[in-house]
Write a protein that holds these residues in place. Structure first.
Motif, PDB file in Angstrom:
ATOM      1  N   TYR A  49      20.399  14.455  27.478  1.00  0.00           N
ATOM      2  CA  TYR A  49      21.712  14.319  27.693  1.00  0.00           C
ATOM      3  C   TYR A  49      22.259  13.999  26.376  1.00  0.00           C
ATOM      4  CZ  TYR A  49      25.848  11.734  29.555  1.00  0.00           C
ATOM      5  OH  TYR A  49      27.326  11.594  29.672  1.00  0.00           O
ATOM      6  N   ILE A  50      22.130  12.983  25.561  1.00  0.00           N
ATOM      7  CA  ILE A  50      22.588  12.834  24.277  1.00  0.00           C
ATOM      8  C   ILE A  50      22.577  13.959  23.464  1.00  0.00           C
ATOM      9  CG2 ILE A  50      22.639  11.336  21.972  1.00  0.00           C
ATOM     10  CD1 ILE A  50      20.828   9.525  23.591  1.00  0.00           C
ATOM     11  N   GLY A  51      21.579  14.848  23.553  1.00  0.00           N
ATOM     12  CA  GLY A  51      21.717  16.247  22.695  1.00  0.00           C
ATOM     13  C   GLY A  51      22.806  17.099  23.213  1.00  0.00           C
ATOM     14  N   GLU A  75      10.037  24.762  38.559  1.00  0.00           N
ATOM     15  CA  GLU A  75      10.635  25.889  39.018  1.00  0.00           C
ATOM     16  C   GLU A  75      11.947  25.645  39.793  1.00  0.00           C
ATOM     17  OE1 GLU A  75       7.825  27.624  41.775  1.00  0.00           O
ATOM     18  OE2 GLU A  75       6.459  27.965  39.949  1.00  0.00           O
ATOM     19  N   GLU A  76      12.055  24.386  40.289  1.00  0.00           N
ATOM     20  CA  GLU A  76      13.354  23.794  41.018  1.00  0.00           C
ATOM     21  C   GLU A  76      14.276  23.227  40.020  1.00  0.00           C
ATOM     22  OE1 GLU A  76      11.874  20.603  43.297  1.00  0.00           O
ATOM     23  OE2 GLU A  76      10.621  21.810  44.584  1.00  0.00           O
ATOM     24  N   VAL A  77      13.883  22.975  38.892  1.00  0.00           N
ATOM     25  CA  VAL A  77      14.620  22.688  37.822  1.00  0.00           C
ATOM     26  C   VAL A  77      15.294  23.857  37.427  1.00  0.00           C
ATOM     27  CG1 VAL A  77      14.746  21.727  35.432  1.00  0.00           C
ATOM     28  CG2 VAL A  77      13.574  20.441  36.973  1.00  0.00           C
ATOM     29  N   ASN A 119      24.062  23.410  36.567  1.00  0.00           N
ATOM     30  CA  ASN A 119      23.823  21.759  36.228  1.00  0.00           C
ATOM     31  C   ASN A 119      23.044  21.490  35.081  1.00  0.00           C
ATOM     32  OD1 ASN A 119      24.324  20.355  39.142  1.00  0.00           O
ATOM     33  ND2 ASN A 119      22.819  21.883  39.797  1.00  0.00           N
ATOM     34  N   SER A 120      23.100  20.544  34.351  1.00  0.00           N
ATOM     35  CA  SER A 120      22.611  20.186  33.072  1.00  0.00           C
ATOM     36  C   SER A 120      20.978  19.987  33.148  1.00  0.00           C
ATOM     37  CB  SER A 120      23.287  19.020  32.407  1.00  0.00           C
ATOM     38  OG  SER A 120      23.120  17.627  33.186  1.00  0.00           O
ATOM     39  N   LEU A 121      20.592  20.302  32.083  1.00  0.00           N
ATOM     40  CA  LEU A 121      18.868  20.003  32.095  1.00  0.00           C
ATOM     41  C   LEU A 121      18.578  18.496  32.245  1.00  0.00           C
ATOM     42  CD1 LEU A 121      16.035  21.119  31.689  1.00  0.00           C
ATOM     43  CD2 LEU A 121      16.248  20.886  29.178  1.00  0.00           C
ATOM     44  N   SER A 122      19.660  17.611  31.813  1.00  0.00           N
ATOM     45  CA  SER A 122      19.049  16.229  31.818  1.00  0.00           C
ATOM     46  C   SER A 122      19.196  15.634  33.107  1.00  0.00           C
ATOM     47  CB  SER A 122      20.110  15.342  31.029  1.00  0.00           C
ATOM     48  OG  SER A 122      21.493  15.752  31.261  1.00  0.00           O
ATOM     49  N   SER A 123      20.312  16.065  33.977  1.00  0.00           N
ATOM     50  CA  SER A 123      20.174  15.565  35.407  1.00  0.00           C
ATOM     51  C   SER A 123      19.373  16.393  36.124  1.00  0.00           C
ATOM     52  CB  SER A 123      21.622  16.103  35.911  1.00  0.00           C
ATOM     53  OG  SER A 123      21.973  17.141  35.797  1.00  0.00           O
ATOM     54  N   SER A 124      18.948  17.389  35.929  1.00  0.00           N
ATOM     55  CA  SER A 124      17.913  18.287  36.695  1.00  0.00           C
ATOM     56  C   SER A 124      16.310  17.755  36.641  1.00  0.00           C
ATOM     57  CB  SER A 124      17.906  19.685  36.263  1.00  0.00           C
ATOM     58  OG  SER A 124      19.254  20.295  36.546  1.00  0.00           O
ATOM     59  N   ILE A 125      16.119  17.033  35.505  1.00  0.00           N
ATOM     60  CA  ILE A 125      14.742  16.547  35.179  1.00  0.00           C
ATOM     61  C   ILE A 125      14.619  14.839  35.433  1.00  0.00           C
ATOM     62  CG2 ILE A 125      14.151  18.347  33.979  1.00  0.00           C
ATOM     63  CD1 ILE A 125      14.433  16.302  31.392  1.00  0.00           C
ATOM     64  N   GLU A 126      15.781  14.379  35.780  1.00  0.00           N
ATOM     65  CA  GLU A 126      15.922  12.812  35.733  1.00  0.00           C
ATOM     66  C   GLU A 126      14.982  12.176  36.660  1.00  0.00           C
ATOM     67  OE1 GLU A 126      19.521   9.450  35.865  1.00  0.00           O
ATOM     68  OE2 GLU A 126      19.909  11.597  36.571  1.00  0.00           O
ATOM     69  N   ASN A 127      14.909  12.695  37.842  1.00  0.00           N
ATOM     70  CA  ASN A 127      14.240  11.986  39.008  1.00  0.00           C
ATOM     71  C   ASN A 127      12.670  12.691  39.455  1.00  0.00           C
ATOM     72  OD1 ASN A 127      16.108   9.886  39.241  1.00  0.00           O
ATOM     73  ND2 ASN A 127      17.135  11.534  40.137  1.00  0.00           N
ATOM     74  N   ILE A 128      11.967  13.423  38.100  1.00  0.00           N
ATOM     75  CA  ILE A 128      10.784  14.148  38.406  1.00  0.00           C
ATOM     76  C   ILE A 128       9.745  12.954  38.215  1.00  0.00           C
ATOM     77  CG2 ILE A 128       9.252  15.681  37.663  1.00  0.00           C
ATOM     78  CD1 ILE A 128      11.720  17.618  36.910  1.00  0.00           C
ATOM     79  N   LEU A 129       8.935  13.025  39.039  1.00  0.00           N
ATOM     80  CA  LEU A 129       7.593  12.178  38.938  1.00  0.00           C
ATOM     81  C   LEU A 129       6.756  12.848  37.903  1.00  0.00           C
ATOM     82  CD1 LEU A 129       5.850   9.764  40.049  1.00  0.00           C
ATOM     83  CD2 LEU A 129       5.080  11.321  41.672  1.00  0.00           C
ATOM     84  N   GLY A 130       6.405  12.069  37.022  1.00  0.00           N
ATOM     85  CA  GLY A 130       5.298  12.608  36.147  1.00  0.00           C
ATOM     86  C   GLY A 130       6.108  12.889  34.690  1.00  0.00           C
ATOM     87  N   GLU A 165       8.856  11.317  31.965  1.00  0.00           N
ATOM     88  CA  GLU A 165       9.220   9.675  31.533  1.00  0.00           C
ATOM     89  C   GLU A 165      10.889  10.080  31.491  1.00  0.00           C
ATOM     90  OE1 GLU A 165       7.743   6.784  29.647  1.00  0.00           O
ATOM     91  OE2 GLU A 165       6.661   7.446  31.573  1.00  0.00           O
ATOM     92  N   LYS A 166      11.563   9.023  32.011  1.00  0.00           N
ATOM     93  CA  LYS A 166      13.128   8.992  32.053  1.00  0.00           C
ATOM     94  C   LYS A 166      13.822   9.080  30.650  1.00  0.00           C
ATOM     95  CE  LYS A 166      13.609   6.834  36.761  1.00  0.00           C
ATOM     96  NZ  LYS A 166      14.277   8.223  37.346  1.00  0.00           N
ATOM     97  N   LYS A 167      13.010   8.622  29.853  1.00  0.00           N
ATOM     98  CA  LYS A 167      13.598   8.433  28.328  1.00  0.00           C
ATOM     99  C   LYS A 167      13.780   9.940  27.941  1.00  0.00           C
ATOM    100  CE  LYS A 167      10.882   7.203  24.949  1.00  0.00           C
ATOM    101  NZ  LYS A 167       9.933   6.552  24.250  1.00  0.00           N
ATOM    102  N   LEU A 168      13.027  10.947  28.374  1.00  0.00           N
ATOM    103  CA  LEU A 168      13.323  12.240  28.017  1.00  0.00           C
ATOM    104  C   LEU A 168      14.643  12.525  28.384  1.00  0.00           C
ATOM    105  CD1 LEU A 168      12.156  15.213  27.003  1.00  0.00           C
ATOM    106  CD2 LEU A 168      11.242  15.444  29.235  1.00  0.00           C
ATOM    107  N   SER A 169      14.709  12.610  29.955  1.00  0.00           N
ATOM    108  CA  SER A 169      16.163  12.827  30.436  1.00  0.00           C
ATOM    109  C   SER A 169      17.436  12.365  29.736  1.00  0.00           C
ATOM    110  CB  SER A 169      16.332  12.350  31.734  1.00  0.00           C
ATOM    111  OG  SER A 169      17.620  12.563  32.308  1.00  0.00           O
ATOM    112  N   ALA A 170      17.213  11.194  29.230  1.00  0.00           N
ATOM    113  CA  ALA A 170      18.283  10.282  28.461  1.00  0.00           C
ATOM    114  C   ALA A 170      18.449  10.747  26.924  1.00  0.00           C
ATOM    115  CB  ALA A 170      18.079   8.620  28.314  1.00  0.00           C
ATOM    116  N   THR A 171      17.335  11.390  26.303  1.00  0.00           N
ATOM    117  CA  THR A 171      17.543  11.772  25.022  1.00  0.00           C
ATOM    118  C   THR A 171      18.271  13.298  25.102  1.00  0.00           C
ATOM    119  OG1 THR A 171      15.508  10.816  24.511  1.00  0.00           O
ATOM    120  CG2 THR A 171      16.251  12.697  22.989  1.00  0.00           C
TER     121      THR A 171
END
Length: 395
Positions: free
Chosen positions: A330-332, A299-301, A309-320, A322-328
């Protein structure tokens, strides 16, 4: 053929009420008009008693696959639903298909008909079909949902199968423990006498006496405790805290994060790829994760994405997640191929989630065996120790 109640006026301005049959509202108005009755109120009589029934993943997959296949072949949606209705063996499913067919025959869309089924279809599925209707690709939306729920069904089946052994082991442990305390331990009371009884044996005797004397209180306590736990876990604040603590458990928290990320990625790929806007896709995807803490975080995202803000930066530090999701993601976002990367990423995370589920369940079995060994071993030690002491005293 649907039946309607009507209220209207005659040419003599006389109010008249009655019932009439017609294929749809428009045709029924014309029939009444031909009888010189000008209806201003027309309501369909509900012909089936519809009770809320939530379809399971397997049923949703079958429905979506069959519907998508027929729509892709050019079969009209009303004809497709009529075919599904005629081949339905399950009485509950037959009522659901009949409800869909009747609602669509009134001129409504499939997504509206699904919403009218009182919680039978998940919100995710309704949104997917709604997006498919808007883009003219409802057949593709149906086939995507078929793939989605087939994967969910396979995962659920695997979880149930893997949990069978631990559940049986837990039942055997409880049964053996109760048998030892109820029959075995009391039979040694007369043999032990009033001598020097070890502490562990005195504890076991006390537990045994309590179980045999107050078994009805124990049963009542267990029932009340289960009801209390269920009630407490329904409190939103408690749900939030429990789901947060799950993610902090060593090893298990990491495996859960992979499973949650896979669910989110799979749903986001399906929704975004079907034309749902990003904020709605994120909102819908978060509800399928199965963790209230993460739903709150997403909800905060959505607020951050709405602010620019971009989706990749918004989910980057969410516990639970994976950071790999944020990186992917970002590339997209940078390459303009987000929909393609989401689809590829969802497939990859499905594989990782399957492996994580296997590892998670592999931790449960040895834990249950160790627990059973400790319980039964402690009881046997408490029984055998005084016997060995008595035997040694005779030597």
């Amino acid at each position: 053929m649907p039946e309607y109640t009507y209220t209207g006026k005659t040419l003599e301005n006389k109010t008249i009420k009655g019932k009439i049959q017609g294929n749809n509202q428009k045709e029924t108005f014309e029939i009444l008009k031909g009888k010189e009755i000008y209806a201003y109120q027309l309501k369909e009589i509900e012909t089936i008693s519809f009770k809320k029934t939530r379809l399971k993943a397997k049923s949703l997959a079958d429905f979506s696959r069959q519907l998508g296949t027929m729509l892709s072949a050019g079969v009209p949606i009303t004809k497709s639903l009529k075919i599904l209705l005629s081949h339905a063996d399950n009485p509950k499913q037959k009522k659901i298909f009949e409800k869909l067919y009747n609602t669509i025959n009134k001129g409504n869309s499939l997504s509206v008909a699904m919403e009218d089924c009182k919680g039978t279809f998940p919100e995710l599925m309704i949104n997917m079909f709604k997006a498919g209707e808007a883009t003219g690709s409802i057949d593709k939306a149906a086939l995507k949902m078929a793939d989605y729920y087939e994967k969910e069904h396979k995962l659920n089946t695997k979880l149930k199968g893997a949990m069978t052994y631990p559940v049986i082991l837990m039942g055997v442990t409880i049964a053996v423990t109760l048998m030892l305390f109820t029959f075995v331990v009391p039979s040694f009371v007369g043999l032990l006498g009033e001598g020097n009884i070890p502490l562990i044996t005195r504890i076991l005797l006390g537990i045994s006496n309590f179980i045999t004397s107050y078994w009805y209180l124990i049963i009542a306590f267990v029932i009340l405790a289960i009801m209390g736990i269920i009630y407490i876990l329904r409190i939103p604040e408690v749900k939030l805290r429990v789901d947060y603590l799950k993610l902090k458990i060593p090893v298990i928290g990491k495996l859960l994060a992979i499973i949650y990320t896979a669910r989110f990625a799979r749903t986001l790929s399906s929704l975004y790829g079907s034309g749902v806007n990003m904020m709605e896709a994120v909102k819908g995807s978060s509800k399928t994760i199965g963790n209230h803490y993460l739903v709150k975080r997403f909800e905060e995202v959505n607020v951050k994405v709405r602010e620019g803000n971009s989706l990749s930066s918004s989910i980057e530090n969410i516990l639970g997640i994976e950071k790999k999701l944020s990186a992917t993601i970002y590339i997209g976002e940078e390459t303009g191929r987000l929909d393609q990367l989401l689809d590829s990423m969802a497939t990859n995370y499905d594989f990782e989630a399957d492996a994580a589920t296997t590892r998670l369940l592999s931790l449960i079995e040895p834990a249950m065996i160790i627990l059973m060994t400790l319980i039964v071993g402690s009881i046997l030690m408490g029984v055998m120790l005084p016997m060995m002491t008595s035997y040694n005293s005779f030597l």
